[in-house]
Design an enzyme around this catalytic site. Structure first.
Site, short mmCIF file in Angstrom:
data_model
loop_
_atom_site.label_atom_id
_atom_site.label_comp_id
_atom_site.label_asym_id
_atom_site.label_seq_id
_atom_site.Cartn_x
_atom_site.Cartn_y
_atom_site.Cartn_z
N ARG A 1 0.85 -1.18 0.00
CA ARG A 1 0.00 0.00 0.00
C ARG A 1 0.89 1.24 0.00
O ARG A 1 1.86 1.32 0.77
CB ARG A 1 -0.91 0.02 1.24
CG ARG A 1 -1.99 -1.04 1.23
CD ARG A 1 -3.11 -0.67 0.26
NE ARG A 1 -4.14 -1.68 0.22
CZ ARG A 1 -4.17 -2.70 -0.64
NH1 ARG A 1 -3.21 -2.83 -1.53
NH2 ARG A 1 -5.15 -3.57 -0.62
N GLU B 1 -3.11 7.59 -6.43
CA GLU B 1 -2.97 6.85 -7.69
C GLU B 1 -4.00 7.33 -8.71
O GLU B 1 -5.19 7.37 -8.40
CB GLU B 1 -3.13 5.35 -7.44
CG GLU B 1 -1.99 4.77 -6.59
CD GLU B 1 -2.06 3.26 -6.46
OE1 GLU B 1 -2.99 2.64 -7.03
OE2 GLU B 1 -1.18 2.68 -5.79
N HIS C 1 0.81 0.04 -10.38
CA HIS C 1 -0.02 -0.88 -9.59
C HIS C 1 -0.33 -2.16 -10.37
O HIS C 1 -1.48 -2.50 -10.63
CB HIS C 1 -1.32 -0.20 -9.15
CG HIS C 1 -1.90 -0.79 -7.90
ND1 HIS C 1 -2.57 -0.05 -6.96
CD2 HIS C 1 -1.91 -2.06 -7.42
CE1 HIS C 1 -2.96 -0.83 -5.97
NE2 HIS C 1 -2.57 -2.06 -6.23
#
Length: 647
Positions: A312, A341, A360
């Site tokens: 995270r 993000e 990601h």
């Protein structure tokens, strides 16, 4: 697949009831029987009606069902509406097939918040990934129809759990399918960073040939610290061992035997970050881990350490990481996740020459995408059928009536799986549920060191016969309070015992009969954690275990004992515990420090064993004091130790 079977004798009287739009859901007679499926304000008969005696099977009542008419002139065929499932982000085809077998599936990607709110009132379930924000406004716009939100992945940062609970909506996730993909991506970043693959690739494509500039480092013989030894962390450790690395790990809940089986040493947080050549992050984002890699902890790391993060983004203070990179304290970083993000285009961290980044991609393999799609689809379908999923994130915190209504899909004449604890027990224990979770949450924050929790004992004092006290819900909530703050597990009534066992935590219970009001199911609850070090020595009882005890007074959970000291504290907001020399003026001195820093005090309570010796001062505060404020409290001469706890 859940099913309901019934032998039904139908008569022309029943057909007449259906033909006129009537219904009967409460009485069953030889002349009139009409099971009904309810959806919102509409009702639909479940059976075909005939003037002849017939035996019918009713199965899968949430699907559209049509029975072939043996006699079209007499038989009446009714349809049952399928639930509508909105998929707002790309989902694997295998998962969509599971959903289509059960309901009407609508795939609408890249919805704006306004578009999502306008569509959601027509949907029974919503499936999202990490990009869709399921806010309170979404639940309000659903007007009670939305029964399930499925998160295709592990983290549920983008779902407002409090709002979901208030609106009786179950939230489920898919925590297992992407484990291997995330671990492989972590290893890929580890190797790419060590050998400067991304930088060398960009340089070569730009027409340069800089062999001397991109000399890397070897992995063999280096120490890798795995921070978070859950599913992904343990798989990274296995693969790193295969690369010839020495692997250590920090995780308060990792079973020592599982770590030993892989050849991994469990160590404290400080020992892990101070001795590692590489640090791989696999911890959840919780209040405890938020920005845990900050200036203070970067100052403790081995100079030239390299950091990988596929967990995270929020666990790293990104500004602090830039400073550490610029100073050379951190040699390189490889990041797949970020606080925001996508990150800003001008992000100093992303643009840093010693940082390798990916957007990601931890779960982005074909195999993982299909696995996550199937896992979340099955969880959502199960919830709509009435099955309480082990991946449910916010059960059993949902009120009893909401649990029953949401999980039954509003079926009025159908048997479905219900929570294991009877509704009347849930209702009676409701005030104690909050107490149980908060006692667990307080106790775990007092645990120090890296050895982890292995033994928890819960003591219930009650005026009832021990056999008349059903403690499964309370035990689940204590387990939730202990495990969730520093874990990526979500605990509910279904998975509590299994998750505790999986993490190597033995939870035992003792019921003590006391002389108290029998109408109250529980007089007090005590949580004991054995064989651990404590951040607050005064919380350790004479029998050498951390002990926190509480009770419900006037419907409000209160902390009544810390170790051997009696206190009386409402379990609201945040809590500061101080052990002090018992002398005048202490409350005023600490209160002034907090007041000067604009920290509002909600209550104070002092407990002591013997007058003018030692005392425990419990202070409730609305805001979280900064480090400087806590430091000033600790500098008061008469205060021997203190700890700040989040409730």
């Amino acid at each position: 697949m859940a099913s309901v079977s019934a032998k039904i004798i139908l008569s022309s009287a029943a057909a007449a009831v259906a033909a006129t739009g009537g219904e009967n859901t409460t009485t069953t007679t030889r002349s009139s029987f009409l099971p009904v499926f309810r959806s919102g304000a509409a009702s639909y008969p479940l059976v075909k009606l005939s003037h002849r005696r017939r035996v019918l099977q009713i199965t899968n009542v949430l699907k559209t069902v049509e029975y072939p008419a043996a006699n079209p002139k007499v038989d009446l065929v009714r349809k049952i509406q399928k639930p509508t499932i909105l998929v707002s982000e790309k989902l694997g085809e295998a998962g969509l097939e599971v959903l289509r077998e059960f309901g009407e599936v609508e795939c609408c990607y890249d919805l704006s918040p306004e578009d999502l709110c306008s569509k959601i009132s027509l949907c029974d379930a919503l499936i999202v990934r990490s990009g869709t924000k399921v806010t309170r406004e979404v639940f309000e716009a659903a007007k009670g129809r939305l029964k399930v939100v499925g998160r295709a992945g592990v983290g549920i940062d983008n779902v407002d759990l409090q709002a979901a609970t208030e609106f009786g909506c179950l939230v489920v996730n898919a925590p297992t399918a992407n484990t291997i993909a995330a671990a492989e991506h972590g290893i890929a970043l580890l190797a790419a960073m060590a050998r400067n693959v991304a930088q060398a690739d960009a340089s070569t494509k730009a027409g340069k040939w800089q062999r001397n500039k991109y000399v890397g480092v070897s992995l063999v013989g280096k120490t890798l610290a795995v921070m978070g030894f859950g599913k992904v962390g343990s798989e990274v450790a296995r693969r790193a061992k295969g690369l010839g690395m020495h692997v250590i790990a920090h995780d308060p809940y990792a079973p020592a035997d599982r770590a030993r089986a892989i050849g991994v040493d469990l160590v404290s947080f400080d020992q892990a970050i101070s001795t590692a050549d590489f640090i791989s992050l696999h911890m959840p984002l919780t209040p405890t881990t938020n920005k845990v890699f900050n200036d203070e902890n970067f100052a403790k790391v081995k100079k030239g350490v390299r950091i990988i993060n596929v967990a995270r983004g929020g666990v790293i203070d990104e500004d602090a990481l830039v400073r550490a990179l610029d100073s050379g304290v951190v040699a390189q970083a490889a990041l797949d996740v970020f606080t925001e993000e996508p990150p800003p285009k001008d992000s100093k961290l992303v643009q840093h020459e010693n940082v390798t980044v990916t957007p990601h991609l931890g779960a982005s393999t074909k195999e993982a995408q299909e696995g996550v799609a199937i896992e979340i689809a099955e969880a959502v379908v199960g919830a709509l059928r009435g099955e309480l999923s082990a991946t449910a994130v916010n059960a059993p915190m949902v009120p009893p009536e909401a649990v029953v209504g949401a999980l039954r899909g509003e079926l009025s004449a159908t048997a479905v799986n219900a929570p294991m604890v009877p509704p009347e027990v849930i209702s009676e224990l409701s005030p104690y549920v909050v107490l149980a979770e908060k006692l667990g949450r307080l106790a775990v924050q007092l645990v120090a060191g890296g050895s982890g929790i292995k033994s928890v004992k819960v003591v219930y004092k009650t005026a009832r016969d021990p056999d008349d006290l059903d403690t499964r819900l309370l035990r689940a909530m204590i387990t939730k309070g202990i495990i969730e703050p520093i874990s990526d597990s979500f605990i509910n009534l279904v998975n509590a015992d299994f998750t505790a066992k999986q993490k190597g935590i033995r939870i035992s219970e003792e019921r003590i009969t006391v002389d108290a009001a029998p109408e109250s199911p529980v007089e007090s609850i005590q949580v004991q954690i054995s064989n651990v070090d404590s951040k607050f020595a005064s919380a350790v009882s004479e029998n050498e275990y951390i002990s926190m005890e509480g009770k419900v007074k006037d419907g409000i959970p209160r902390l009544t004992r810390v170790g051997s000291f009696s206190v009386d504290v409402s379990l609201e907001g945040n809590l500061i515990l101080c052990r002090q020399v018992d002398q005048p003026g202490m409350i005023g001195r600490v209160g002034n420090i907090l007041g000067d820093r604009n920290v509002n005090v909600s209550f104070m309570s002092v407990g002591r064993t013997v007058k003018r010796t030692r005392a425990i001062m419990a202070i409730g505060v609305d805001e979280e004091p900064d480090k400087e404020t806590l430091k000033k409290i600790g500098e008061v001469p008469a205060i021997e130790e203190f700890v700040f706890l989040k409730l």
